[in-house]
Design an enzyme around this catalytic site. Structure first.
Site, PDB file in Angstrom:
ATOM      1  N   GLY A   1      36.912  51.041  45.767  1.00 54.52           N
ATOM      2  CA  GLY A   1      35.884  50.939  44.730  1.00 54.52           C
ATOM      3  C   GLY A   1      34.494  50.945  45.342  1.00 54.52           C
TER       4      GLY A   1
ATOM      5  N   ASP B   1      37.900  48.582  36.852  1.00 53.93           N
ATOM      6  CA  ASP B   1      36.646  48.319  36.138  1.00 53.93           C
ATOM      7  C   ASP B   1      35.973  49.598  35.635  1.00 53.93           C
ATOM      8  OD1 ASP B   1      37.032  45.665  36.682  1.00 53.93           O
ATOM      9  OD2 ASP B   1      35.689  45.614  38.395  1.00 53.93           O
TER      10      ASP B   1
HETATM   11  O1  F6P Z   1      38.998  45.203  40.836  1.00 55.34           O
HETATM   12  C1  F6P Z   1      37.791  44.640  40.402  1.00 55.34           C
HETATM   13  C2  F6P Z   1      38.057  43.294  39.867  1.00 55.34           C
HETATM   14  O2  F6P Z   1      39.116  43.490  39.030  1.00 55.34           O
HETATM   15  C3  F6P Z   1      36.933  42.571  39.147  1.00 55.34           C
HETATM   16  O3  F6P Z   1      36.811  42.835  37.778  1.00 55.34           O
HETATM   17  C4  F6P Z   1      37.236  41.124  39.436  1.00 55.34           C
HETATM   18  O4  F6P Z   1      36.102  40.327  39.363  1.00 55.34           O
HETATM   19  C5  F6P Z   1      37.760  41.198  40.811  1.00 55.34           C
HETATM   20  O5  F6P Z   1      38.425  42.436  40.919  1.00 55.34           O
HETATM   21  C6  F6P Z   1      38.617  40.057  41.217  1.00 55.34           C
HETATM   22  O6  F6P Z   1      39.204  40.356  42.451  1.00 55.34           O
HETATM   23  P1  F6P Z   1      39.850  39.299  43.429  1.00 55.34           P
HETATM   24  O7  F6P Z   1      40.361  38.166  42.639  1.00 55.34           O
HETATM   25  O8  F6P Z   1      40.924  40.068  44.109  1.00 55.34           O
HETATM   26  O9  F6P Z   1      38.777  38.882  44.370  1.00 55.34           O
END
Ligand code: F6P
Length: 361
Positions: free
Chosen positions: A118, A143
Protein backbone atom coordinates in the site's frame (compact mmCIF):
# COMPACT_ATOMS: atom_id res chain seq x y z
CA UNK A 1 14.23 -4.46 -22.80
CA UNK A 2 16.22 -5.17 -19.63
CA UNK A 3 18.46 -8.16 -19.08
CA UNK A 4 16.84 -10.20 -16.33
CA UNK A 5 17.80 -13.51 -14.75
CA UNK A 6 16.63 -13.29 -11.18
CA UNK A 7 13.93 -11.19 -9.53
CA UNK A 8 12.68 -10.74 -5.97
CA UNK A 9 9.12 -10.27 -4.79
CA UNK A 10 7.83 -9.20 -1.38
CA UNK A 11 4.59 -8.19 0.32
CA UNK A 12 4.53 -5.25 2.73
CA UNK A 13 2.12 -3.46 5.07
CA UNK A 14 -1.25 -4.82 6.17
CA UNK A 15 -2.38 -7.86 4.22
CA UNK A 16 -5.26 -7.79 1.75
CA UNK A 17 -7.12 -10.54 -0.10
CA UNK A 18 -5.35 -11.17 -3.42
CA UNK A 19 -1.68 -11.01 -2.38
CA UNK A 20 -1.14 -14.68 -3.15
CA UNK A 21 -2.75 -14.33 -6.58
CA UNK A 22 -0.25 -11.56 -7.44
CA UNK A 23 2.64 -13.73 -6.26
CA UNK A 24 1.44 -16.63 -8.40
CA UNK A 25 1.10 -14.47 -11.51
CA UNK A 26 4.59 -13.03 -10.93
CA UNK A 27 6.17 -16.46 -10.51
CA UNK A 28 4.46 -18.07 -13.51
CA UNK A 29 5.10 -15.05 -15.73
CA UNK A 30 8.75 -14.95 -14.71
CA UNK A 31 9.27 -18.70 -15.13
CA UNK A 32 7.83 -18.51 -18.61
CA UNK A 33 10.57 -16.00 -19.42
CA UNK A 34 13.24 -18.20 -17.91
CA UNK A 35 13.81 -16.01 -14.84
CA UNK A 36 14.39 -17.22 -11.31
CA UNK A 37 12.07 -15.80 -8.60
CA UNK A 38 12.85 -15.48 -4.91
CA UNK A 39 10.45 -14.29 -2.25
CA UNK A 40 11.66 -12.07 0.58
CA UNK A 41 9.82 -13.03 3.76
CA UNK A 42 8.05 -10.46 5.91
CA UNK A 43 8.50 -7.43 3.70
CA UNK A 44 12.27 -6.61 3.88
CA UNK A 45 12.95 -8.42 7.19
CA UNK A 46 13.95 -11.61 5.35
CA UNK A 47 16.97 -9.90 3.80
CA UNK A 48 18.52 -9.70 7.27
CA UNK A 49 17.95 -13.34 8.13
CA UNK A 50 19.76 -16.48 6.98
CA UNK A 51 16.62 -18.26 5.85
CA UNK A 52 14.56 -15.18 5.04
CA UNK A 53 14.64 -15.49 1.25
CA UNK A 54 12.89 -18.45 -0.39
CA UNK A 55 12.92 -19.88 -3.88
CA UNK A 56 9.53 -19.56 -5.59
CA UNK A 57 8.80 -21.87 -8.47
CA UNK A 58 5.67 -23.21 -10.10
CA UNK A 59 5.24 -25.77 -7.32
CA UNK A 60 5.58 -23.20 -4.53
CA UNK A 61 2.68 -21.16 -5.86
CA UNK A 62 0.37 -24.03 -6.74
CA UNK A 63 -3.22 -23.66 -5.47
CA UNK A 64 -2.80 -20.25 -3.81
CA UNK A 65 -4.83 -17.93 -6.07
CA UNK A 66 -7.91 -18.20 -3.87
CA UNK A 67 -6.11 -18.04 -0.52
CA UNK A 68 -6.13 -15.00 1.79
CA UNK A 69 -3.05 -13.68 3.59
CA UNK A 70 0.35 -14.00 1.92
CA UNK A 71 2.67 -17.00 1.66
CA UNK A 72 5.57 -14.55 2.08
CA UNK A 73 4.33 -13.01 5.33
CA UNK A 74 4.16 -9.26 5.82
CA UNK A 75 4.72 -6.57 8.40
CA UNK A 76 3.85 -2.92 8.71
CA UNK A 77 6.84 -2.31 10.99
CA UNK A 78 9.59 -3.10 8.49
CA UNK A 79 10.35 0.25 6.88
CA UNK A 80 14.10 0.08 6.03
CA UNK A 81 14.29 3.88 6.16
CA UNK A 82 12.89 3.94 9.70
CA UNK A 83 13.75 0.57 11.16
CA UNK A 84 12.49 0.18 14.75
CA UNK A 85 15.23 -0.84 17.19
CA UNK A 86 14.64 -1.47 20.89
CA UNK A 87 16.93 0.33 23.32
CA UNK A 88 18.22 -0.73 26.74
CA UNK A 89 15.68 1.46 28.54
CA UNK A 90 12.81 -0.48 26.93
CA UNK A 91 12.14 2.32 24.47
CA UNK A 92 12.38 2.33 20.73
CA UNK A 93 14.33 4.39 18.21
CA UNK A 94 14.43 4.43 14.41
CA UNK A 95 17.50 3.75 12.29
CA UNK A 96 17.99 3.98 8.52
CA UNK A 97 18.87 0.53 7.13
CA UNK A 98 18.00 1.32 3.52
CA UNK A 99 21.64 1.07 2.34
CA UNK A 100 21.82 -2.43 3.84
CA UNK A 101 18.67 -3.38 1.91
CA UNK A 102 20.09 -2.04 -1.36
CA UNK A 103 23.35 -3.94 -0.76
CA UNK A 104 21.55 -7.15 0.23
CA UNK A 105 19.47 -7.04 -2.95
CA UNK A 106 22.63 -6.52 -5.04
CA UNK A 107 24.58 -9.23 -3.18
CA UNK A 108 21.86 -11.75 -3.94
CA UNK A 109 22.01 -10.85 -7.61
CA UNK A 110 18.49 -9.54 -8.02
CA UNK A 111 17.97 -7.76 -11.30
CA UNK A 112 14.64 -6.33 -10.15
CA UNK A 113 12.21 -6.24 -7.23
CA UNK A 114 8.43 -6.46 -7.44
CA UNK A 115 7.08 -4.82 -4.27
CA UNK A 116 3.43 -5.48 -3.48
CA UNK A 117 1.99 -3.04 -0.96
CA UNK A 118 0.00 0.00 0.00
CA UNK A 119 0.95 3.63 0.44
CA UNK A 120 3.76 3.00 2.94
CA UNK A 121 5.28 0.09 1.01
CA UNK A 122 5.18 2.02 -2.25
CA UNK A 123 6.90 5.00 -0.60
CA UNK A 124 9.64 2.61 0.50
CA UNK A 125 9.81 1.18 -3.04
CA UNK A 126 10.16 4.69 -4.48
CA UNK A 127 12.89 5.49 -1.94
CA UNK A 128 14.81 2.34 -2.91
CA UNK A 129 14.37 3.19 -6.60
CA UNK A 130 16.05 6.51 -5.83
CA UNK A 131 19.02 4.51 -4.53
CA UNK A 132 19.30 2.50 -7.71
CA UNK A 133 17.03 -0.48 -7.05
CA UNK A 134 15.08 -1.51 -10.16
CA UNK A 135 11.63 -1.78 -8.64
CA UNK A 136 8.04 -2.18 -9.85
CA UNK A 137 5.17 -1.63 -7.40
CA UNK A 138 1.82 -3.42 -7.21
CA UNK A 139 -0.96 -1.53 -5.37
CA UNK A 140 -2.85 -3.35 -2.61
CA UNK A 141 -5.04 -2.17 0.23
CA UNK A 142 -8.55 -2.80 1.41
CA UNK A 143 -8.73 0.95 2.02
CA UNK A 144 -8.65 1.69 -1.74
CA UNK A 145 -6.91 4.97 -0.94
CA UNK A 146 -4.06 4.79 -3.45
CA UNK A 147 -3.98 7.50 -6.07
CA UNK A 148 -3.26 6.65 -9.72
CA UNK A 149 -5.20 3.39 -9.78
CA UNK A 150 -8.96 3.32 -10.06
CA UNK A 151 -9.07 0.49 -7.53
CA UNK A 152 -6.66 -1.59 -5.43
CA UNK A 153 -7.05 -5.36 -5.16
CA UNK A 154 -8.53 -6.48 -1.85
CA UNK A 155 -10.99 -3.61 -1.69
CA UNK A 156 -14.05 -5.27 -3.20
CA UNK A 157 -13.56 -8.43 -1.11
CA UNK A 158 -13.43 -6.28 2.03
CA UNK A 159 -16.57 -4.45 0.89
CA UNK A 160 -18.31 -7.82 0.56
CA UNK A 161 -17.16 -8.96 4.00
CA UNK A 162 -18.32 -5.73 5.62
CA UNK A 163 -21.62 -5.74 3.71
CA UNK A 164 -22.29 -9.30 4.84
CA UNK A 165 -21.70 -8.23 8.46
CA UNK A 166 -24.05 -5.25 8.10
CA UNK A 167 -26.69 -7.51 6.53
CA UNK A 168 -26.48 -9.82 9.53
CA UNK A 169 -26.77 -6.95 12.00
CA UNK A 170 -30.11 -5.95 10.53
CA UNK A 171 -32.04 -8.91 11.93
CA UNK A 172 -30.68 -8.62 15.47
CA UNK A 173 -31.08 -4.82 15.43
CA UNK A 174 -34.69 -5.18 14.36
CA UNK A 175 -35.46 -7.98 16.83
CA UNK A 176 -34.22 -5.87 19.75
CA UNK A 177 -35.23 -2.47 18.41
CA UNK A 178 -31.65 -1.30 18.80
CA UNK A 179 -29.25 1.04 17.13
CA UNK A 180 -26.19 -0.91 15.94
CA UNK A 181 -23.01 1.05 15.28
CA UNK A 182 -20.41 -0.76 13.14
CA UNK A 183 -16.84 0.54 13.01
CA UNK A 184 -15.06 -0.31 9.76
CA UNK A 185 -11.45 0.23 8.66
CA UNK A 186 -10.46 3.34 6.72
CA UNK A 187 -7.97 5.71 8.29
CA UNK A 188 -8.02 8.67 5.95
CA UNK A 189 -10.43 7.65 3.23
CA UNK A 190 -13.97 6.37 3.66
CA UNK A 191 -14.26 4.16 0.57
CA UNK A 192 -14.88 0.94 2.47
CA UNK A 193 -17.40 2.43 4.91
CA UNK A 194 -19.23 4.26 2.14
CA UNK A 195 -19.45 1.31 -0.26
CA UNK A 196 -20.31 -1.32 2.37
CA UNK A 197 -22.64 1.07 4.17
CA UNK A 198 -24.57 1.80 1.00
CA UNK A 199 -24.65 -1.82 -0.16
CA UNK A 200 -25.74 -2.88 3.34
CA UNK A 201 -28.40 -0.11 3.42
CA UNK A 202 -27.07 1.61 6.53
CA UNK A 203 -29.05 4.63 7.75
CA UNK A 204 -26.00 6.66 8.72
CA UNK A 205 -22.51 6.47 7.18
CA UNK A 206 -19.66 8.43 8.76
CA UNK A 207 -16.45 8.82 6.75
CA UNK A 208 -13.21 10.72 7.44
CA UNK A 209 -13.88 13.12 4.57
CA UNK A 210 -17.06 14.50 6.21
CA UNK A 211 -16.74 15.57 9.89
CA UNK A 212 -20.02 14.61 11.51
CA UNK A 213 -22.52 16.47 13.65
CA UNK A 214 -23.86 14.03 16.24
CA UNK A 215 -27.08 16.09 16.31
CA UNK A 216 -27.71 15.26 12.63
CA UNK A 217 -26.96 11.59 13.27
CA UNK A 218 -29.45 11.44 16.16
CA UNK A 219 -32.07 13.39 14.20
CA UNK A 220 -31.88 10.80 11.41
CA UNK A 221 -32.29 7.96 13.92
CA UNK A 222 -35.23 9.67 15.67
CA UNK A 223 -36.90 10.30 12.33
CA UNK A 224 -36.55 6.63 11.45
CA UNK A 225 -37.96 5.43 14.78
CA UNK A 226 -40.84 7.90 14.43
CA UNK A 227 -41.66 6.48 11.00
CA UNK A 228 -42.15 3.05 12.56
CA UNK A 229 -38.76 1.52 11.67
CA UNK A 230 -37.63 1.04 15.24
CA UNK A 231 -34.00 0.09 14.64
CA UNK A 232 -31.08 1.70 12.85
CA UNK A 233 -27.68 0.82 11.43
CA UNK A 234 -24.82 3.30 11.71
CA UNK A 235 -21.53 2.65 9.86
CA UNK A 236 -18.45 4.61 10.98
CA UNK A 237 -15.02 4.51 9.38
CA UNK A 238 -12.30 4.28 12.03
CA UNK A 239 -10.95 7.64 10.83
CA UNK A 240 -14.27 9.50 11.13
CA UNK A 241 -14.31 12.45 13.52
CA UNK A 242 -16.91 14.84 14.96
CA UNK A 243 -17.15 18.42 13.71
CA UNK A 244 -14.47 20.40 15.48
CA UNK A 245 -13.33 17.25 17.32
CA UNK A 246 -10.49 14.75 17.14
CA UNK A 247 -10.15 11.29 15.67
CA UNK A 248 -10.20 8.52 18.29
CA UNK A 249 -6.99 6.56 19.02
CA UNK A 250 -5.90 3.74 21.27
CA UNK A 251 -2.56 4.28 23.00
CA UNK A 252 0.07 1.58 22.36
CA UNK A 253 3.56 0.81 23.61
CA UNK A 254 6.50 3.14 22.84
CA UNK A 255 4.24 6.16 22.44
CA UNK A 256 2.60 4.66 19.37
CA UNK A 257 -1.13 4.95 18.88
CA UNK A 258 -3.61 3.18 16.67
CA UNK A 259 -6.88 4.49 15.29
CA UNK A 260 -9.93 2.86 16.80
CA UNK A 261 -12.84 3.51 19.12
CA UNK A 262 -14.98 6.00 17.21
CA UNK A 263 -17.79 3.40 17.03
CA UNK A 264 -18.01 3.24 20.82
CA UNK A 265 -17.92 7.05 21.11
CA UNK A 266 -20.74 7.42 18.57
CA UNK A 267 -22.78 4.62 20.17
CA UNK A 268 -22.51 6.23 23.61
CA UNK A 269 -23.55 9.62 22.27
CA UNK A 270 -26.56 8.14 20.44
CA UNK A 271 -27.71 6.24 23.54
CA UNK A 272 -27.37 9.32 25.73
CA UNK A 273 -29.11 11.68 23.35
CA UNK A 274 -31.92 9.46 22.04
CA UNK A 275 -32.42 7.01 24.88
CA UNK A 276 -32.49 4.16 22.36
CA UNK A 277 -30.69 0.99 23.27
CA UNK A 278 -27.44 1.03 21.29
CA UNK A 279 -24.63 -1.47 20.72
CA UNK A 280 -21.33 -1.16 18.90
CA UNK A 281 -19.23 -3.61 16.95
CA UNK A 282 -15.69 -3.23 15.61
CA UNK A 283 -15.32 -5.42 12.53
CA UNK A 284 -11.53 -5.05 12.65
CA UNK A 285 -9.22 -7.46 10.88
CA UNK A 286 -12.07 -9.67 9.72
CA UNK A 287 -12.19 -7.15 6.86
CA UNK A 288 -8.70 -8.11 5.75
CA UNK A 289 -9.17 -11.84 6.18
CA UNK A 290 -10.35 -14.61 3.90
CA UNK A 291 -9.77 -15.35 0.26
CA UNK A 292 -10.24 -12.79 -2.52
CA UNK A 293 -13.48 -12.66 -4.46
CA UNK A 294 -13.41 -13.34 -8.21
CA UNK A 295 -12.93 -9.65 -9.06
CA UNK A 296 -9.93 -9.27 -6.75
CA UNK A 297 -8.39 -12.56 -7.91
CA UNK A 298 -8.57 -11.43 -11.50
CA UNK A 299 -7.27 -7.94 -10.73
CA UNK A 300 -4.41 -9.40 -8.69
CA UNK A 301 -3.48 -11.83 -11.48
CA UNK A 302 -3.57 -8.99 -14.02
CA UNK A 303 -1.43 -6.78 -11.77
CA UNK A 304 1.12 -9.57 -11.23
CA UNK A 305 1.38 -10.29 -14.97
CA UNK A 306 1.65 -6.60 -15.80
CA UNK A 307 4.43 -6.15 -13.22
CA UNK A 308 6.45 -8.89 -14.94
CA UNK A 309 5.90 -7.18 -18.30
CA UNK A 310 7.24 -3.92 -16.86
CA UNK A 311 10.35 -5.66 -15.54
CA UNK A 312 10.88 -7.20 -18.96
CA UNK A 313 10.44 -3.83 -20.64
CA UNK A 314 12.90 -2.22 -18.22
CA UNK A 315 10.33 0.21 -16.85
CA UNK A 316 11.18 0.78 -13.20
CA UNK A 317 10.23 3.15 -10.38
CA UNK A 318 6.65 2.71 -11.53
CA UNK A 319 3.50 0.94 -10.38
CA UNK A 320 0.92 -1.12 -12.21
CA UNK A 321 -2.49 0.52 -12.08
CA UNK A 322 -6.02 -0.11 -13.28
CA UNK A 323 -7.25 2.52 -15.68
CA UNK A 324 -10.35 0.72 -16.94
CA UNK A 325 -10.41 -1.27 -19.06
CA UNK A 326 -6.61 -1.57 -19.11
CA UNK A 327 -3.83 -2.18 -16.61
CA UNK A 328 -1.00 0.24 -17.29
CA UNK A 329 2.06 1.75 -15.64
CA UNK A 330 2.21 4.98 -13.63
CA UNK A 331 5.27 6.56 -11.98
CA UNK A 332 5.59 5.57 -8.32
CA UNK A 333 6.05 9.25 -7.50
CA UNK A 334 2.58 9.95 -8.85
CA UNK A 335 1.06 6.97 -7.04
CA UNK A 336 2.29 8.12 -3.63
CA UNK A 337 1.85 11.86 -4.14
CA UNK A 338 -1.43 11.93 -2.26
CA UNK A 339 -4.05 9.71 -0.66
CA UNK A 340 -7.14 9.14 -2.80
CA UNK A 341 -10.10 10.49 -0.86
CA UNK A 342 -13.78 9.98 -1.61
CA UNK A 343 -14.79 12.89 -3.86
CA UNK A 344 -17.56 14.76 -2.08
CA UNK A 345 -19.21 15.76 -5.35
CA UNK A 346 -18.95 12.23 -6.79
CA UNK A 347 -21.91 10.11 -7.81
CA UNK A 348 -21.59 7.67 -4.88
CA UNK A 349 -21.97 10.47 -2.34
CA UNK A 350 -24.82 11.90 -4.41
CA UNK A 351 -26.44 8.46 -4.47
CA UNK A 352 -26.21 8.24 -0.67
CA UNK A 353 -27.83 11.64 -0.27
CA UNK A 354 -30.50 10.81 -2.83
CA UNK A 355 -31.35 7.65 -0.87
CA UNK A 356 -31.74 9.69 2.31
CA UNK A 357 -28.67 8.23 4.00
CA UNK A 358 -27.29 10.56 6.69
CA UNK A 359 -23.61 11.30 6.10
CA UNK A 360 -23.31 13.16 9.36
CA UNK A 361 -23.45 16.66 7.93
O1 F6P B 1 -4.77 -2.10 5.53
C1 F6P B 1 -5.01 -0.82 6.03
C2 F6P B 1 -5.67 -0.92 7.34
O2 F6P B 1 -6.67 -1.81 7.11
C3 F6P B 1 -6.21 0.34 7.98
O3 F6P B 1 -7.51 0.71 7.61
C4 F6P B 1 -6.08 0.05 9.45
O4 F6P B 1 -5.98 1.21 10.21
C5 F6P B 1 -4.82 -0.72 9.49
O5 F6P B 1 -4.76 -1.44 8.28
C6 F6P B 1 -4.66 -1.59 10.68
O6 F6P B 1 -3.54 -2.41 10.48
P1 F6P B 1 -2.77 -3.18 11.62
O7 F6P B 1 -3.72 -3.49 12.71
O8 F6P B 1 -2.26 -4.40 10.93
O9 F6P B 1 -1.68 -2.29 12.08
Amino acid sequence: MSHVRRIAVNTGGGDAPGLNAVIRAVVLGAERRGWEVLGILDSYDGLFEDDGVVRLDRRAVRGITHLGGTILGTTNRGNPFEWPVGDAAGGERRVDRSREVVDALADRGFDALIAIGGDGSLQIAHGLAGMGVRVVGVPKTIDNDLAATSVTFGFTTAVETATDAIDKLHSTAEAHERVMVVELMGRTAGWLALYAGLAGTADVILIPEIPFDIGSVCAKIEQRYASGRRFAIVVAAEGASPLGGERVYQEMKHGRRRLGGIGAVVARAIAERTGHETRELVLGHLQRGGGPNAYDRLLALRFGSAAVELVEAGRFDCMVALDPPEVLAVPLAKAIAHIKLVPLDGDVIRTARSLGVCLGD
